[in-house]
Design a protein around this motif. Structure first.
Motif, mmCIF file in Angstrom:
data_model
loop_
_atom_site.group_PDB
_atom_site.id
_atom_site.type_symbol
_atom_site.label_atom_id
_atom_site.label_comp_id
_atom_site.label_asym_id
_atom_site.label_seq_id
_atom_site.Cartn_x
_atom_site.Cartn_y
_atom_site.Cartn_z
ATOM 1 N N LEU A 233 -10.381 7.055 0.316
ATOM 2 C CA LEU A 233 -8.473 6.380 -0.009
ATOM 3 C C LEU A 233 -8.706 5.063 -1.146
ATOM 4 O O LEU A 233 -8.640 4.116 -0.351
ATOM 5 C CB LEU A 233 -8.561 6.317 1.669
ATOM 6 C CG LEU A 233 -8.395 7.349 2.361
ATOM 7 C CD1 LEU A 233 -8.158 6.364 4.332
ATOM 8 C CD2 LEU A 233 -7.126 8.171 2.092
ATOM 9 N N GLN B 119 -7.762 2.598 -3.365
ATOM 10 C CA GLN B 119 -6.756 2.129 -4.060
ATOM 11 C C GLN B 119 -6.412 1.687 -5.565
ATOM 12 O O GLN B 119 -7.254 0.193 -5.320
ATOM 13 C CB GLN B 119 -4.849 1.915 -3.152
ATOM 14 C CG GLN B 119 -4.951 2.415 -1.621
ATOM 15 C CD GLN B 119 -4.837 2.052 -0.555
ATOM 16 O OE1 GLN B 119 -4.816 1.055 -0.683
ATOM 17 N NE2 GLN B 119 -3.555 2.843 0.364
ATOM 18 N N GLY C 24 2.111 2.374 -2.559
ATOM 19 C CA GLY C 24 2.224 2.617 -1.759
ATOM 20 C C GLY C 24 2.102 4.416 -1.965
ATOM 21 O O GLY C 24 2.481 4.266 -2.916
ATOM 22 N N LEU D 198 2.766 11.147 6.286
ATOM 23 C CA LEU D 198 1.349 9.847 6.003
ATOM 24 C C LEU D 198 1.674 9.039 4.912
ATOM 25 O O LEU D 198 2.820 9.329 3.907
ATOM 26 C CB LEU D 198 0.177 10.527 5.646
ATOM 27 C CG LEU D 198 -1.232 9.385 5.157
ATOM 28 C CD1 LEU D 198 -1.399 8.668 6.502
ATOM 29 C CD2 LEU D 198 -2.059 10.244 4.677
ATOM 30 N N LYS E 29 0.931 5.335 3.567
ATOM 31 C CA LYS E 29 -0.539 4.694 2.908
ATOM 32 C C LYS E 29 1.030 3.301 2.187
ATOM 33 O O LYS E 29 1.606 4.106 1.377
ATOM 34 C CB LYS E 29 -1.097 4.968 2.071
ATOM 35 C CG LYS E 29 -1.729 6.471 3.091
ATOM 36 C CD LYS E 29 -3.326 6.438 2.074
ATOM 37 C CE LYS E 29 -2.827 7.364 1.108
ATOM 38 N NZ LYS E 29 -3.795 8.393 0.106
ATOM 39 N N SER F 51 -0.554 -0.614 0.348
ATOM 40 C CA SER F 51 -1.771 -1.617 0.470
ATOM 41 C C SER F 51 -1.270 -2.922 -0.924
ATOM 42 O O SER F 51 -0.114 -2.779 -1.298
ATOM 43 C CB SER F 51 -2.956 -0.758 -0.817
ATOM 44 O OG SER F 51 -2.206 -0.499 -1.836
ATOM 45 N N GLY G 60 -4.925 -3.126 3.372
ATOM 46 C CA GLY G 60 -4.273 -1.706 3.300
ATOM 47 C C GLY G 60 -3.645 -1.385 4.525
ATOM 48 O O GLY G 60 -5.013 -1.333 5.760
ATOM 49 N N TRP H 230 -1.802 2.461 6.932
ATOM 50 C CA TRP H 230 -1.073 3.699 7.118
ATOM 51 C C TRP H 230 -0.446 3.963 7.598
ATOM 52 O O TRP H 230 -1.053 3.123 8.918
ATOM 53 C CB TRP H 230 -1.979 5.088 6.697
ATOM 54 C CG TRP H 230 -3.230 5.049 7.584
ATOM 55 C CD1 TRP H 230 -2.971 5.829 8.714
ATOM 56 C CD2 TRP H 230 -4.243 5.497 7.844
ATOM 57 N NE1 TRP H 230 -3.149 6.295 9.501
ATOM 58 C CE2 TRP H 230 -5.156 5.980 8.925
ATOM 59 C CE3 TRP H 230 -5.052 4.718 6.939
ATOM 60 C CZ2 TRP H 230 -6.302 6.864 9.041
ATOM 61 C CZ3 TRP H 230 -6.721 5.710 6.498
ATOM 62 C CH2 TRP H 230 -7.711 6.235 7.959
ATOM 63 N N GLU I 187 1.385 7.285 10.201
ATOM 64 C CA GLU I 187 0.799 9.155 10.552
ATOM 65 C C GLU I 187 1.176 9.641 11.659
ATOM 66 O O GLU I 187 1.176 8.918 12.866
ATOM 67 C CB GLU I 187 -0.298 9.447 10.092
ATOM 68 C CG GLU I 187 -0.494 11.148 10.271
ATOM 69 C CD GLU I 187 -1.828 11.445 9.519
ATOM 70 O OE1 GLU I 187 -2.219 12.433 8.946
ATOM 71 O OE2 GLU I 187 -3.115 10.344 9.697
ATOM 72 N N ASN J 55 -6.743 -0.263 7.583
ATOM 73 C CA ASN J 55 -8.001 0.001 7.049
ATOM 74 C C ASN J 55 -8.266 -0.908 5.696
ATOM 75 O O ASN J 55 -9.978 -1.137 6.478
ATOM 76 C CB ASN J 55 -7.914 1.148 6.424
ATOM 77 C CG ASN J 55 -9.005 2.277 6.345
ATOM 78 O OD1 ASN J 55 -9.636 1.808 7.342
ATOM 79 N ND2 ASN J 55 -9.469 3.301 5.555
ATOM 80 N N LYS K 268 -9.929 11.123 6.516
ATOM 81 C CA LYS K 268 -9.415 9.794 5.919
ATOM 82 C C LYS K 268 -11.061 8.717 6.201
ATOM 83 O O LYS K 268 -11.962 8.694 7.113
ATOM 84 C CB LYS K 268 -8.456 9.496 6.997
ATOM 85 C CG LYS K 268 -7.069 10.054 6.941
ATOM 86 C CD LYS K 268 -5.959 9.661 8.043
ATOM 87 C CE LYS K 268 -4.788 10.045 6.923
ATOM 88 N NZ LYS K 268 -5.226 12.025 7.346
#
Length: 495
Positions: A33, A35, A75, A104, A106, A108, A121, A123, A125, A155, A201
């Protein structure tokens, strides 16, 4: 007419390779994951009404903490639907549906002042899988012990201080190791959410880490890992439990189907369970990249211990089985080099278990990637990349501690595997990928295959169509999923 022939020719080639590849086999795709930051540039404009004059640049305002948050925000939103072609095994409490979907989101962001950055960061879901989603990251902020996915999860949350020759980080972030492509035996500090074992993940971990450039293209990394984060397993109702029935004695990392005599013994946050990591990495040494690393801390794979507990009547005791995380030392090294269109790589890790509570063993992988350019253009493709790897394990000392009845052997990957991946790039919009994994361990032979087509509808918007297929012996990982052949449709928008 000519364009139609080109497309037909590409599809014929793809079908031929699909039928040839299963004998070669491949690997589960890595799902990181990571970014990237978004950078925005200021534009120069002319002064309005000043005809023929030299354009003057608009004065640039100094970036503030708030403006950096706006500039660095990005994102993605993913919609995912799955259809399984067969009903799951008939067992008590199983989720018997064949159609699933989830969403989902995401995000950041980053801000900072001078050499100090704050990174975040997260997410969100949710889907219709049974017993899979629950709560937020704030339920268990430091050590998440719930096997379910968090609906809202932070995360990345870390401070990063950078200078010319070093970088210091403290907070929650992923930490990776290794140089291999498909299977990384030395990458053992990256817990994952395995509720869907083929859509993993990373569950980033708390750390204090220093990256220090000790010489040109040479980096020393030191990390302190105070919190052990266990992996998240599929629900007992999930079809990823496969053919397992209640009361089975076979122990799998992913597949404990509610054995009433089994309990988890998670490594608590104490000084006896701290992790320590050190690595030296060198790039461009006469065309070679290599690393050497050391890790001391909790084992990512659990073992089974038996203990006696009081029974329902005085003088009666019962046997209790415990999934225990034990302490290990991991010594690893690896390399990567290129020659013309070839890339070669390999790595090796030695696992030492304290007090013989687990096996001591070597786990290694070696492989290559070959890139076809000229040949690909002759068959109307832009590029073809072929990666093949072989992984194996050598046990030097078997588990032999009192009351320990099962090692982590069946939880460990890469014990005798051929892995491969082929990427076909038709254009900058359309590409195909074929991945397979062939497990060769006697009595546990299994196979996994994934065929994917990806199309970019426009910048920032892509769609994927994939099929996944499983087979093998009933005691193999993929053999347990023989009813889980499925088709997957995804659409992802990045902003």
């Amino acid at each position: 007419m000519e364009k139609g022939c080109l497309i037909k020719g590409s599809l014929v080639l793809l079908i031929i390779i699909v039928f040839i590849c299963p004998s070669l086999a491949g690997a589960q795709p890595p799902m990181d994951l990571q970014q990237d930051d978004l950078l925005k540039e200021m534009e120069k404009v002319s002064e309005e009404g000043d005809q023929g004059a030299t354009p003057a640049a608009t004065p640039t305002k100094p970036a503030t903490i708030l403006s950096k948050l706006v500039d660095n925000f990005h994102g993605s939103l993913r919609l995912r639907g799955m259809h399984f072609w067969q009903n799951p095994p008939d067992r008590e409490g199983a989720d018997n549906r064949n159609d699933f979907g989830n969403t989902l989101l995401k995000i950041s962001d980053k801000t900072g002042y001078k050499n100090l950055d704050l990174n975040i960061g997260a997410w969100v879901e949710y889907g219709n899988e049974e017993n899979t989603y629950s709560g937020t990251v704030f339920s268990e902020f430091w050590q998440d012990l719930d096997r379910r996915r968090r609906i809202f999860y932070i995360n990345d949350l870390y401070l990063n201080y950078s200078r010319d020759n070093f970088n210091f980080l403290v907070g929650k972030k992923t930490i990776t190791n290794g140089m291999s492509t498909l299977y990384l035996p030395s990458d053992r500090m990256r817990p994952q959410d395995l509720n869907d074992p083929l859509d993993v993940k990373d569950l980033n971990i708390w750390q204090a880490k220093l990256d220090w450039e000790v010489a040109e293209s040479s980096t020393m990394t030191l990390a302190f890992l105070p919190v052990y984060q266990p992996q998240k397993q599929p629900s007992e109702t999930s079809r990823w439990m496969g053919e397992r029935k209640q009361g089975d004695n076979t122990e799998f990392d992913l597949y404990d189907a509610g054995n009433v005599n089994m309990k988890d013994d998670v490594a608590k946050v104490t000084d006896t369970n701290f992790g320590y990591f050190a690595r030296f990495k060198k790039k461009g040494f006469h065309g070679w990249d290599f690393f050497a690393s050391f890790y001391h801390g909790p084992n990512p794979f659990w073992v089974v211990r038996e203990e006696r507990i009081p029974g329902p009547f005085p003088g009666i005791t019962l046997i209790q089985r415990v999934k225990e995380v034990v302490k290990v030392d991991d010594y690893a090294a690896g390399f990567s080099t290129t020659y013309e269109s070839w890339e070669f790589h390999g790595e090796l890790v030695y696992n030492y278990s304290y007090d013989r509570k687990d096996d001591d063993y070597f786990n290694y992988v070696a492989g290559f990637t070959y890139t076809f350019d000229d040949f690909a253009k002759k068959i109307w493709l832009e590029k073809i990349d072929v990666t093949v790897e072989y992984a194996n394990e050598i046990i030097t000392r078997f588990q032999n501690a009192e009351n320990y009845v099962a090692s982590s052997k069946k939880s460990r990957l890469g014990r005798n595997d051929i892995l491969s991946r082929i990427n076909f790039e038709y254009s900058n919009k359309l590409s195909f990928q074929f991945i397979c994994n062939f497990q060769l361990t006697r009595g546990e032979e299994g196979r996994f295959q994934r065929l994917e087509a990806k199309y970019k509808l426009r910048d920032g918007l892509i769609t994927k169509l994939a099929g996944e297929f499983f087979g093998g012996q009933s005691d193999s990982m993929y053999g347990r999923w023989v009813r889980n052949d499925r088709i997957i449709l995804e659409m992802e928008y990045s902003f």
